[in-house]
Design an enzyme around this catalytic site. Structure first.
Site, PDB file in Angstrom:
ATOM      1  NE  ARG A 214      -2.601  -1.303   3.526  1.00  0.00           N
ATOM      2  CZ  ARG A 214      -2.898  -2.494   4.038  1.00  0.00           C
ATOM      3  NH1 ARG A 214      -3.694  -3.332   3.389  1.00  0.00           N
ATOM      4  NH2 ARG A 214      -2.429  -2.874   5.210  1.00  0.00           N
ATOM      5  CG  PHE A 230     -11.004  -7.787  -5.337  1.00  0.00           C
ATOM      6  CD1 PHE A 230     -12.099  -8.643  -5.259  1.00  0.00           C
ATOM      7  CD2 PHE A 230     -10.288  -7.726  -6.525  1.00  0.00           C
ATOM      8  CE1 PHE A 230     -12.450  -9.448  -6.350  1.00  0.00           C
ATOM      9  CE2 PHE A 230     -10.633  -8.520  -7.612  1.00  0.00           C
ATOM     10  CZ  PHE A 230     -11.710  -9.389  -7.531  1.00  0.00           C
ATOM     11  CG  ASP A 252     -14.955  -5.098  -1.234  1.00  0.00           C
ATOM     12  OD1 ASP A 252     -13.734  -5.339  -1.138  1.00  0.00           O
ATOM     13  OD2 ASP A 252     -15.838  -5.859  -0.776  1.00  0.00           O
ATOM     14  CB  SER A 253     -18.968  -7.862  -3.582  1.00  0.00           C
ATOM     15  OG  SER A 253     -18.071  -8.632  -2.822  1.00  0.00           O
ATOM     16  CG  ASP A 303      -5.245  -7.463  -2.334  1.00  0.00           C
ATOM     17  OD1 ASP A 303      -4.796  -8.624  -2.454  1.00  0.00           O
ATOM     18  OD2 ASP A 303      -5.299  -6.872  -1.240  1.00  0.00           O
ATOM     19  CB  CYS A 343      -3.668 -13.774  -0.699  1.00  0.00           C
ATOM     20  SG  CYS A 343      -5.450 -13.784  -0.779  1.00  0.00           S
TER      21      CYS A 343
HETATM   22  N1  SAH Z   1      -6.871  -4.823  -0.660  1.00  0.00           N
HETATM   23  C1  SAH Z   1      -7.517  -4.933   0.622  1.00  0.00           C
HETATM   24  C2  SAH Z   1      -7.844  -6.382   0.996  1.00  0.00           C
HETATM   25  C3  SAH Z   1      -8.718  -7.097   0.003  1.00  0.00           C
HETATM   26  S1  SAH Z   1      -9.516  -8.477   0.688  1.00  0.00           S
HETATM   27  C4  SAH Z   1      -6.667  -4.240   1.681  1.00  0.00           C
HETATM   28  O1  SAH Z   1      -5.543  -3.823   1.391  1.00  0.00           O
HETATM   29  O2  SAH Z   1      -7.126  -4.091   2.809  1.00  0.00           O
HETATM   30  C5  SAH Z   1     -10.581  -8.980  -0.569  1.00  0.00           C
HETATM   31  C6  SAH Z   1     -11.864  -8.167  -0.706  1.00  0.00           C
HETATM   32  O3  SAH Z   1     -12.554  -8.665  -1.859  1.00  0.00           O
HETATM   33  C7  SAH Z   1     -12.859  -8.260   0.429  1.00  0.00           C
HETATM   34  O4  SAH Z   1     -13.125  -6.969   0.895  1.00  0.00           O
HETATM   35  C8  SAH Z   1     -14.137  -8.866  -0.191  1.00  0.00           C
HETATM   36  O5  SAH Z   1     -15.319  -8.248   0.290  1.00  0.00           O
HETATM   37  C9  SAH Z   1     -13.952  -8.535  -1.638  1.00  0.00           C
HETATM   38  N2  SAH Z   1     -14.587  -9.430  -2.625  1.00  0.00           N
HETATM   39  C10 SAH Z   1     -14.616 -10.779  -2.661  1.00  0.00           C
HETATM   40  N3  SAH Z   1     -15.183 -11.223  -3.791  1.00  0.00           N
HETATM   41  C11 SAH Z   1     -15.530 -10.120  -4.514  1.00  0.00           C
HETATM   42  C12 SAH Z   1     -16.141  -9.905  -5.788  1.00  0.00           C
HETATM   43  N4  SAH Z   1     -16.489 -10.930  -6.575  1.00  0.00           N
HETATM   44  N5  SAH Z   1     -16.330  -8.635  -6.207  1.00  0.00           N
HETATM   45  C13 SAH Z   1     -15.972  -7.590  -5.427  1.00  0.00           C
HETATM   46  N6  SAH Z   1     -15.367  -7.733  -4.227  1.00  0.00           N
HETATM   47  C14 SAH Z   1     -15.157  -8.971  -3.770  1.00  0.00           C
END
Ligand code: SAH
Length: 414
Positions: A214, A230, A252-253, A303, A343
């Protein structure tokens, strides 16, 4: 003491100091062992190899606490292991002053099944194995002594507990809920304040492993249009704004994660909120919609969550990674950057790079790796436990004159 006797030849992984013994490696258990009990591990020929925690319900039947045949597994043992893990972080200047810090990274800190994350003066503890569960009180005492923290909250509600026959356990183990408004905890991370929902957020509330990445993003965003896919609670988004991004669209979803992200932005009045846009959507669909709308971005972060928890899921996961990376490449402006992660323990770096290369090819983009990215230093990977290296990322730059020519791309929908 109960003895766990290995099949002939199955002691080899222990000589490499790998801490997992699968059910197929176990010849028999001599004596009565309940979930989490400490057992003495013996080779088939009777040599004593170490001490471990017995997990009757898991395919990982035993997790090694110590490779020393004479070690005693008691409160003092956990006090030493926890103190060593905390000291390991203190010895790294790059971690100095971080308010959010992983203190214990399970197997890589010699404590299988134990995760401990510190947020200011609060520690969040997650126990994922029968052995770790058994030593909860010892771990709490050891953490208090090693950190001087004010409180410890348990977030043992991870799905993997089911494999161990354990039910969810959450709540305060030490100290009391924070007195400040709403029980809120926040941390300062490289110039950005972030609220951490330790009770309801993912994992222990926050993704500390991406801290360095980040921060790196902030150095890349000046004047750029950024798409953060995400986004969870907006960690990458806020760093992009801090770095001077012209615009940041975050997707994000999860509605609660986006609420938290908006609240996080409000915690940072120095950041230009008017440049941030939040979208609650499925990234797979949203990327197609953005393409349809003719949008383009200078920098895209991908991510996603763990698509492949183990190697068995690798194929399906590979398709999902390919899909989002392909869509990401198509949305990049000429000369743009893609910061892309996996991950998934089940997808190694080599496979991930192949997937990203395939995505670039299918998107008809000429692209180069600018940097390889990994987890932060408070998520160390023990050399005897390569499974600990779950987070891998690539920073990829597409060429300015980025259309690949040739038969493959003739008529391709780009
Ligand atoms: N980059 C973030 C962590 C991401 S974790 C950080 O630095 O803090 C992964 C995220 O993906 C979660 O918030 C989850 O809600 C979201 N997610 C999972 N499947 C998804 C989808 N199909 N579309 C959008 N978001 C999604």
């Amino acid at each position: 003491m109960t003895e766990l006797i290995l099949e002939a030849g199955k002691e080899r992984s222990l000589f490499r100091r790998h801490p997992w013994l699968f059910d197929s490696a176990v010849h028999r258990v001599k004596g009565r062992a309940r979930a989490g009990d400490t057992v003495t591990i013996l080779a088939h020929d009777g040599r004593v190899l170490g001490k471990g925690a017995y997990s009757p319900h898991s395919r990982i039947r035993c997790r090694v606490w110590s490779f020393d045949a004479d070690s005693i597994i008691d409160d003092a043992f956990f006090k030493r292991r926890v103190a060593t893990a905390v000291a390991r972080r203190q010895a790294l200047p790059e971690l100095a002053g971080q308010e959010g810090l992983r203190l214990i990274h399970a197997e890589s800190d010699g404590l299988p099944g134990v995760i401990a994350d510190q947020y200011g003066d609060t520690v969040v503890l997650q126990l994922t194995s029968a052995g770790a569960e058994k030593w909860r009180q010892a771990l709490v005492g050891a953490l208090v002594q090693a950190t001087g923290c004010a409180r410890i909250y348990e977030r043992s509600d991870s799905e993997v507990r089911k494999l161990e026959g354990l039910t969810a356990a959450t709540g305060w183990l030490y100290g009391e809920a924070p007195a400040f408004a709403g029980g809120e905890i926040s941390i300062m991370e490289n110039g950005v304040r972030l609220g951490v929902d330790y009770a309801g957020g993912h994992k222990t509330g926050f993704y500390l492993d991406q801290r360095d990445n980040r921060a790196r993003l902030a150095g890349l965003t000046a004047g750029k249009s950024v798409l953060n896919c995400f986004c969870y609670t907006g960690g990458f988004s806020l760093q992009a704004l801090r770095g001077g991004a012209a615009s940041v669209l975050s997707i994000d979803s999860s509605a609660p994660a986006l609420d938290r992200a908006r609240a996080n932005l409000a915690l940072n009045p120095n950041l230009p909120a008017e440049r941030a846009e939040w979208l609650e959507a499925d990234v797979f669909q949203a990327l197609r919609d953005l393409r349809q709308a003719g949008r383009g971005f200078d920098l895209i972060v991908l991510d996603p969550p763990k698509f492949a928890p183990s190697a068995a899921h690798a194929q399906r996961a590979a398709r999902a990674y390919k899909d989002i990376n392909l869509l990401g490449f198509r949305l990049l402006n000429p000369g743009g950057l893609l910061m892309t992660y996996s991950c998934s323990g089940g997808v190694g770096l080599e496979l991930f790079q192949k997937i990203v290369a395939g995505a670039a090819l299918d998107a008809c983009r000429d692209a180069h790796i600018v940097a390889r990215l990994s987890g932060a230093a408070d998520h160390p990977v023990a050399l005897n436990f390569p499974e600990g290296e779950y987070l891998k990322g690539l920073l990829v730059q597409v060429s300015g004159d980025c259309q690949v020519t040739g038969d493959r791309c003739q008529g391709a929908v780009v």
